[in-house]
Write a protein that holds these residues in place. Structure first.
Motif, short mmCIF file in Angstrom:
data_model
loop_
_atom_site.label_atom_id
_atom_site.label_comp_id
_atom_site.label_asym_id
_atom_site.label_seq_id
_atom_site.Cartn_x
_atom_site.Cartn_y
_atom_site.Cartn_z
N VAL A 149 0.84 -1.20 0.00
CA VAL A 149 0.00 0.00 0.00
C VAL A 149 0.87 1.25 0.00
CG1 VAL A 149 -1.70 1.27 1.36
CG2 VAL A 149 -1.85 -1.20 1.21
N ASN A 150 0.49 2.24 -0.82
CA ASN A 150 1.24 3.50 -0.78
C ASN A 150 0.87 4.29 0.46
OD1 ASN A 150 -0.91 5.47 -1.31
ND2 ASN A 150 -0.95 4.71 -3.40
N VAL A 151 1.68 5.27 0.78
CA VAL A 151 1.54 6.00 2.04
C VAL A 151 0.19 6.69 2.17
CG1 VAL A 151 2.68 8.11 1.18
CG2 VAL A 151 2.77 7.55 3.63
N GLY A 152 -0.36 7.17 1.08
CA GLY A 152 -1.63 7.88 1.13
C GLY A 152 -2.82 7.01 1.39
N ARG A 153 -2.64 5.70 1.34
CA ARG A 153 -3.75 4.77 1.61
C ARG A 153 -3.61 4.04 2.94
NH1 ARG A 153 -4.62 1.74 -4.22
NH2 ARG A 153 -5.25 3.58 -5.39
N LEU A 154 -2.58 4.35 3.71
CA LEU A 154 -2.38 3.65 4.98
C LEU A 154 -3.60 3.77 5.89
CD1 LEU A 154 1.34 4.55 5.79
CD2 LEU A 154 0.44 2.33 5.04
N TRP A 155 -4.16 4.95 5.96
CA TRP A 155 -5.31 5.17 6.85
C TRP A 155 -6.48 4.27 6.46
CZ3 TRP A 155 -10.07 7.20 5.21
CH2 TRP A 155 -10.11 7.68 3.90
N GLN A 156 -6.68 4.07 5.15
CA GLN A 156 -7.79 3.23 4.69
C GLN A 156 -7.58 1.77 5.05
OE1 GLN A 156 -7.66 4.55 0.52
NE2 GLN A 156 -9.84 5.04 0.73
N VAL A 157 -6.38 1.27 4.78
CA VAL A 157 -6.07 -0.14 5.03
C VAL A 157 -6.17 -0.46 6.52
CG1 VAL A 157 -4.22 -1.85 4.91
CG2 VAL A 157 -4.70 -0.41 2.95
N LEU A 158 -5.82 0.52 7.36
CA LEU A 158 -5.88 0.32 8.80
C LEU A 158 -7.26 0.67 9.38
CD1 LEU A 158 -2.34 1.69 9.70
CD2 LEU A 158 -3.08 -0.71 9.68
N ASP A 159 -8.19 1.02 8.49
CA ASP A 159 -9.59 1.31 8.88
C ASP A 159 -9.66 2.48 9.87
OD1 ASP A 159 -12.31 0.89 8.60
OD2 ASP A 159 -12.41 -0.50 10.30
N LEU A 160 -8.92 3.55 9.53
CA LEU A 160 -8.90 4.74 10.38
C LEU A 160 -9.76 5.84 9.77
CD1 LEU A 160 -5.04 4.83 11.00
CD2 LEU A 160 -6.80 3.80 12.46
N PRO A 161 -10.19 6.80 10.58
CA PRO A 161 -10.90 7.96 10.01
C PRO A 161 -9.98 8.72 9.04
CG PRO A 161 -11.07 7.92 12.41
CD PRO A 161 -10.06 6.88 12.04
N LYS A 162 -10.58 9.32 8.02
CA LYS A 162 -9.77 10.12 7.10
C LYS A 162 -9.04 11.20 7.89
CE LYS A 162 -9.90 12.49 2.65
NZ LYS A 162 -10.74 13.00 1.54
N PRO A 163 -7.71 11.27 7.75
CA PRO A 163 -6.93 12.12 8.66
C PRO A 163 -6.92 13.61 8.32
CG PRO A 163 -5.48 10.98 7.16
CD PRO A 163 -6.86 10.46 6.88
N ALA A 164 -7.29 13.98 7.11
CA ALA A 164 -7.23 15.38 6.69
C ALA A 164 -8.01 15.53 5.39
CB ALA A 164 -5.77 15.82 6.48
N GLU A 165 -8.22 16.78 4.98
CA GLU A 165 -8.79 17.03 3.67
C GLU A 165 -7.76 16.67 2.60
OE1 GLU A 165 -11.95 18.05 2.85
OE2 GLU A 165 -12.31 17.67 4.97
N GLY A 166 -8.23 16.30 1.43
CA GLY A 166 -7.31 16.01 0.33
C GLY A 166 -7.38 14.55 -0.07
N LYS A 167 -6.36 14.12 -0.82
CA LYS A 167 -6.33 12.75 -1.33
C LYS A 167 -4.90 12.27 -1.47
CE LYS A 167 -6.32 13.92 -6.21
NZ LYS A 167 -6.59 13.35 -7.51
N GLU A 168 -4.77 10.96 -1.70
CA GLU A 168 -3.44 10.39 -1.84
C GLU A 168 -2.69 11.02 -3.01
OE1 GLU A 168 -3.25 6.31 -3.49
OE2 GLU A 168 -5.42 6.48 -3.69
N HIS A 169 -1.37 10.96 -2.94
CA HIS A 169 -0.46 11.56 -3.91
C HIS A 169 -0.45 13.09 -3.82
CE1 HIS A 169 0.51 7.68 -5.48
NE2 HIS A 169 -0.73 7.45 -5.87
N SER A 170 -0.98 13.62 -2.75
CA SER A 170 -0.72 15.00 -2.36
C SER A 170 0.20 14.90 -1.15
CB SER A 170 -2.02 15.72 -1.98
OG SER A 170 -1.73 16.97 -1.38
N ALA A 171 1.37 15.51 -1.22
CA ALA A 171 2.42 15.23 -0.23
C ALA A 171 1.96 15.47 1.20
CB ALA A 171 3.67 16.05 -0.54
N LEU A 172 1.25 16.58 1.46
CA LEU A 172 0.85 16.88 2.83
C LEU A 172 -0.22 15.90 3.30
CD1 LEU A 172 1.53 18.78 5.14
CD2 LEU A 172 -0.31 20.29 4.35
N PHE A 173 -1.19 15.57 2.45
CA PHE A 173 -2.19 14.58 2.84
C PHE A 173 -1.51 13.25 3.14
CE2 PHE A 173 -4.94 10.99 2.04
CZ PHE A 173 -6.04 11.30 2.83
N ASP A 174 -0.55 12.85 2.33
CA ASP A 174 0.16 11.60 2.56
C ASP A 174 0.87 11.61 3.91
OD1 ASP A 174 -0.78 10.76 0.12
OD2 ASP A 174 1.16 10.73 -0.87
#
Length: 200
Positions: A149-174
């Motif tokens: 899993v890429n870094v921007g999807r870690l929260w999804q795979v671990l079944d966590l709440p979305k940590p911030a606004e934005g989406k994967e492959h945006s450096a700050l969201f990641d």
């Protein structure tokens, strides 16, 4: 309370570049976006860092990169800093800190600092005042479901709440996804690798 940094990079890429390890002529991993968070030991955010960078060798972004990251040419042309300026500022942000990545982003960072210096540009801070550490293998070992899993999807795979606004492959969201994963795993009893809270 001591702090540490997590960071992520977005850099020039093309369809198939990953599979070819950026081996095609002229395809360099030039940084286009830097994201970082300074975190306390309790994983609360002290400070954000974000910068856009104008690539030099390939100033025209590929359509593949733009679609992947959501970063468009006009924004980079208008808001992007020079490589030397952005790299120097980011290394300044990292001074005195352990700096964690999910993968070998510090290698890409080093490549870009080397290219800027080879062009005769002054990068105002260096690597010696920070301690860079790739903790992907630790995270994948503690949570094997994250291995592919890429870094921007870690929260999804671990079944966590979305940590911030934005989406994967945006450096700050990641970075927020990365930080949420670390906080969750440490909260379940995992211990970060030695050196993650180290001050050089």
């Amino acid at each position: 309370m001591s702090t540490f940094v997590v960071f992520d990079l977005e850099f020039t890429t093309w369809q198939g570049a990953l599979e070819q390890d950026w081996g095609a002529p002229g395809q360099l991993r030039e940084i286009v976006q830097i994201g970082a968070l300074r975190l306390r030991e309790d994983f609360s955010v002290v400070e954000e860092y974000e910068a856009l960078v104008r690539p030099v060798v390939n100033p025209q972004l590929s359509s593949y990169f733009a679609e992947l990251t959501g970063i468009d040419q006009e924004t980079v042309d208008r808001e992007g800093a020079s490589a030397a300026e952005a790299l120097g500022d980011f290394l300044g942000f990292c001074q005195g800190q352990s700096v964690l990545s999910y993968g070998n982003d510090m290698v890409v960072l080093g490549e870009n600092v080397g290219w800027a210096r080879a062009r005769g540009e002054n990068v105002k801070n260096g690597f010696l005042g920070a301690y860079f550490l790739n903790i992907r293998s630790w995270l994948n070992t503690v949570a094997p479901e994250t291995e592919n899993v890429n870094v921007g999807r870690l929260w999804q795979v671990l079944d966590l709440p979305k940590p911030a606004e934005g989406k994967e492959h945006s450096a700050l969201f990641d970075c927020y996804s990365f930080a949420a994963a670390i906080k969750h795993l440490c909260g379940t009893g995992a211990a970060l690798p030695e050196g993650c809270m180290r001050c050089p």
